[in-house]
Design a protein around this motif. Structure first.
Motif, short mmCIF file in Angstrom:
data_model
loop_
_atom_site.label_atom_id
_atom_site.label_comp_id
_atom_site.label_asym_id
_atom_site.label_seq_id
_atom_site.Cartn_x
_atom_site.Cartn_y
_atom_site.Cartn_z
N TRP A 128 9.94 65.35 15.78
CA TRP A 128 9.40 65.85 14.49
C TRP A 128 9.65 67.34 14.33
CZ3 TRP A 128 5.17 69.22 13.59
CH2 TRP A 128 4.81 69.35 12.24
N LEU A 129 9.43 68.12 15.41
CA LEU A 129 9.72 69.55 15.35
C LEU A 129 11.19 69.81 15.10
CD1 LEU A 129 7.57 71.11 18.25
CD2 LEU A 129 7.17 71.25 15.79
N TRP A 130 12.04 69.02 15.74
CA TRP A 130 13.49 69.15 15.53
C TRP A 130 13.84 68.88 14.06
CZ3 TRP A 130 17.47 65.32 18.13
CH2 TRP A 130 18.78 65.67 17.74
N GLN A 131 13.29 67.81 13.50
CA GLN A 131 13.56 67.48 12.10
C GLN A 131 13.03 68.56 11.18
OE1 GLN A 131 15.22 64.42 10.92
NE2 GLN A 131 15.40 65.93 9.28
N LEU A 132 11.86 69.10 11.50
CA LEU A 132 11.27 70.16 10.69
C LEU A 132 12.15 71.40 10.68
CD1 LEU A 132 8.60 70.52 9.08
CD2 LEU A 132 7.70 71.73 11.08
N ALA A 133 12.66 71.78 11.87
CA ALA A 133 13.54 72.95 11.97
C ALA A 133 14.83 72.73 11.19
CB ALA A 133 13.85 73.23 13.43
N ALA A 134 15.36 71.50 11.24
CA ALA A 134 16.60 71.21 10.51
C ALA A 134 16.36 71.20 9.00
CB ALA A 134 17.17 69.87 10.97
N ASP A 135 15.25 70.62 8.55
CA ASP A 135 14.96 70.55 7.11
C ASP A 135 14.76 71.94 6.51
OD1 ASP A 135 15.15 67.82 7.21
OD2 ASP A 135 12.99 67.48 7.37
#
Length: 256
Positions: free
Chosen positions: A22-29
């Motif tokens: 989720w943190l990875w997706q948040l950083a990418a978004d």
């Protein structure tokens, strides 16, 4: 209670993994890092599925597994055999200790140029490098396991008329088996790492070559898909050998 603790541990581990994704997706978004270098897990997963369905990622995965397995198997057999011979003989340990201490810290990747000069850019070269690097954990663990056997047990067995081979098989090997299996598990990790390194350097077909070409072509989703696949492969092989170790050493839990 035992199964309850295991389920709680698995649930906690899964929760941590989901949180990190989720943190990875948040950083990418939020584009905290340039998307060229850090795609989201959704794009990496899509690239992984596309690589299997439309590309040759499955064939590359099988090629890496095959190199890793054969290199690890050769290393395990050679390391356990040599370790048993050396570990059961104080004289051999004394004579070979300086040589082992000289070779042990030598990085296996440093032997790649030598292996290329001798075997060329071939699968044989890759197997030699993998076997050399993965052999050391097994060899040293086996030596430690055999040397830790009570010396009086050897004397008693010999006094009873048992041959050296039978003493090793009946007494030393069961006693040293936990150390040997621990060395084999570590050797499997080393074999996977060296498989990837050799595929990158020698240009052999496999996950290492896939990751390298993806990086050079700035195909970040494919690169991360390869890294995810490597992590899954490492986890699966470690879990498999852990199950094998538990089945083989079931007598230890019964003895307790």
């Amino acid at each position: 209670m035992r199964w309850g603790s295991r389920l709680l541990f698995l649930a906690g581990s899964l929760a941590v993994a989901i949180f990190l994704v989720w943190l990875w997706q948040l950083a990418a978004d939020h584009r905290l890092v340039n998307p060229v270098f850090l795609p989201g897990p959704d794009r990496a997963w899509k690239a992984l599925m596309t690589g299997f369905s439309q590309g040759d990622l499955g064939a590359k995965l099988l090629a890496t597994i095959e190199r890793m397995f054969w290199g690890w198997l050769i290393a395990s057999l050679a390391g356990a055999g040599l370790g048993a011979i050396i570990g059961s003989s104080p004289t051999l340990r004394a004579y070979l200790a300086p040589t082992l201490e000289f070779l042990r810290p030598l990085p296996a990747s440093a032997t790649i140029p030598v292996a290329i000069a001798i075997f060329g850019l071939s699968d044989g070269m890759v197997l030699v490098v993998i076997a050399f690097g993965a052999m050391w954990p097994v060899l040293l663990a086996t030596i430690h396991g055999f040397s830790a056997v009570e010396p009086r047990l050897y004397e008693v067995m010999r006094a009873l008329g048992f041959s050296r081979a039978k003493v090793i098989w009946k007494v030393a090997l069961p006693s040293a088996s936990p150390d040997i299996l621990a060395g084999m598990r570590l050797g499997l990790t080393v074999a996977l790492i060296l498989s990837i390194v050799c595929e990158m350097i020698a240009g052999r077909n496999g996950l290492g070559n896939w990751i390298l070409l993806s990086a050079r072509s700035f195909r970040a989703p494919d690169l991360y898909a390869g890294v995810i696949l490597l992590g899954a492969l490492g986890y699966a092989t470690s879990a498999a050998i852990s199950v094998f170790e538990q089945r083989l050493l079931v007598w230890r839990s019964r003895a307790r």
